[in-house]
Scaffold this motif. Structure first.
Motif, mmCIF file in Angstrom:
data_model
loop_
_atom_site.group_PDB
_atom_site.id
_atom_site.type_symbol
_atom_site.label_atom_id
_atom_site.label_comp_id
_atom_site.label_asym_id
_atom_site.label_seq_id
_atom_site.Cartn_x
_atom_site.Cartn_y
_atom_site.Cartn_z
ATOM 1 N N GLU A 1 0.888 -1.175 0.108
ATOM 2 C CA GLU A 1 -0.037 -0.079 0.030
ATOM 3 C C GLU A 1 0.865 1.171 -0.040
ATOM 4 O O GLU A 1 1.587 1.298 1.108
ATOM 5 C CB GLU A 1 -0.961 -0.004 1.389
ATOM 6 N N ARG A 2 0.481 2.015 -0.920
ATOM 7 C CA ARG A 2 1.210 3.413 -1.048
ATOM 8 C C ARG A 2 0.437 4.084 -1.441
ATOM 9 O O ARG A 2 -0.349 4.385 -2.430
ATOM 10 C CB ARG A 2 2.509 3.415 -2.380
ATOM 11 N N GLY A 3 0.086 5.180 -0.239
ATOM 12 C CA GLY A 3 -1.057 6.191 -0.425
ATOM 13 C C GLY A 3 -2.472 5.436 -0.491
ATOM 14 O O GLY A 3 -2.496 4.446 0.339
ATOM 15 N N SER A 4 -3.258 5.965 -1.337
ATOM 16 C CA SER A 4 -4.775 5.276 -1.532
ATOM 17 C C SER A 4 -4.640 4.169 -2.339
ATOM 18 O O SER A 4 -5.712 3.605 -2.491
ATOM 19 C CB SER A 4 -5.564 6.244 -1.810
ATOM 20 N N ARG A 5 -3.640 3.696 -3.011
ATOM 21 C CA ARG A 5 -3.584 2.635 -3.994
ATOM 22 C C ARG A 5 -2.807 1.352 -3.417
ATOM 23 O O ARG A 5 -1.743 1.377 -2.628
ATOM 24 C CB ARG A 5 -3.169 3.103 -4.976
ATOM 25 N N SER A 6 -3.321 0.209 -3.843
ATOM 26 C CA SER A 6 -2.624 -1.000 -3.989
ATOM 27 C C SER A 6 -1.717 -1.458 -4.747
ATOM 28 O O SER A 6 -2.125 -1.422 -6.014
ATOM 29 C CB SER A 6 -3.535 -2.117 -3.323
#
Length: 288
Positions: free
Chosen positions: A214-219
């Motif tokens: 998970e990086r920020g709001s995205r996978s």
């Protein structure tokens, strides 16, 4: 109509999946997916469930259900037409993994009820992580661990580098105790130190481990090969990955959700990716 799908589980070989599905305002119902043909077959099954119901796919458009409520459990077989109780009783919380159930011992679910396979090692608790056909990894929250339990004879041993509070994770990774820097170990040695983001182990096939990063709001999806240390990050659409995954040969399957593809399964192949159901066109979004 948008379908919400939760509680995903895959078969060990990645050929089948099951989840709890509901349309807008509807109750959750079991659903099975069959990936053995050119296109997946999706079948709703009988019975209503709640979000705590555990599900495990079987072949033949069937699934196992495990319900826990106020110290009681019920394990049943569900098809498109009926749900049949296989066993029910009082006791600790039961964790379903494939056809294995972990409670005060590890049992196999059979058409006639539960077959006891092995007692839990001292201090161990579920859920169990299947590491090989007869080997199950278990966490010991208050004692050095994790441990590996051999279901063939009930013997057990500490996993390499065992410490109190360490957790066995899908694919056989070991997560070190909270409170320190995030660390993963494989057979006692530190791994994944160069992978940035919040990392969650999703599943493995003995040679590879699928990871959600998970990086920020995205996978993002990463595939870790412990024997070589290689970490590959295949290109996938923007969205959120689920909490489980499975390998089917060269294919990695993982639940996936985005505004244009809610409640989908992402299949990542060497030659590209596939979404089922496919991404839909939404006003204000570019075409896929």
């Amino acid at each position: 109509m948008t379908t919400v799908r939760v509680g995903w589980r895959f078969s060990a070989d990645g050929r089948y999946a099951a989840c709890l599905a509901a349309g807008e305002g509807d109750v959750l119902r079991p659903e099975v997916w069959d990936f053995t043909g050119p296109d997946p077959l999706v079948r709703p099954l009988a019975s209503a469930c709640d979000a705590t119901t555990q599900i495990s796919p079987l072949d033949g458009e069937r699934a196992l259900l495990c319900r826990n409520d106020d110290g009681r459990h019920r394990i049943s077989l569900v098809t498109q037409s009926a749900e049949t109780t296989l066993t029910a009783g009082r006791g600790p919380w039961m964790h379903l993994s494939g056809d294995l159930v972990t409670g005060d011992a590890i049992h196999r679910v059979t058409p006639h009820g539960l077959e006891r396979l092995a007692a839990l090692p001292p201090g161990a608790s579920g859920p169990g992580i299947v590491l090989a056909p007869r080997l199950v990894g278990l966490t010991r929250p208050e004692a050095p661990g994790p441990v590996v339990l051999d279901l063939s004879d009930g013997s057990w041993e500490l996993m390499p580098g065992a410490v109190t509070g360490a957790r066995v994770l899908p694919g056989g990774l070991v997560g070190m105790p909270p409170g320190g820097p995030p660390q993963f170990r494989w057979r006692g040695r530190p791994v994944l130190g160069g992978l940035t983001g919040r990392v969650t182990a999703l599943g493995g096939d003995g040679a590879r481990i699928a990871l959600r990063v998970e990086r920020g709001s995205r996978s993002r999806l990463a595939v870790f090969t412990p024997s070589t240390g290689e970490v590959a990050e295949p290109a996938i659409p923007d969205g959120v990955l689920g909490s489980t995954a499975a390998f089917a040969g060269g294919i990695v399957r993982v639940p996936f959700s985005s505004p244009r593809a809610p409640g989908s399964v992402l299949s990542v192949r060497p030659d590209g990716v596939r979404l089922d159901p496919p991404a839909r066109r939404l006003a204000g979004f570019p075409a896929a």
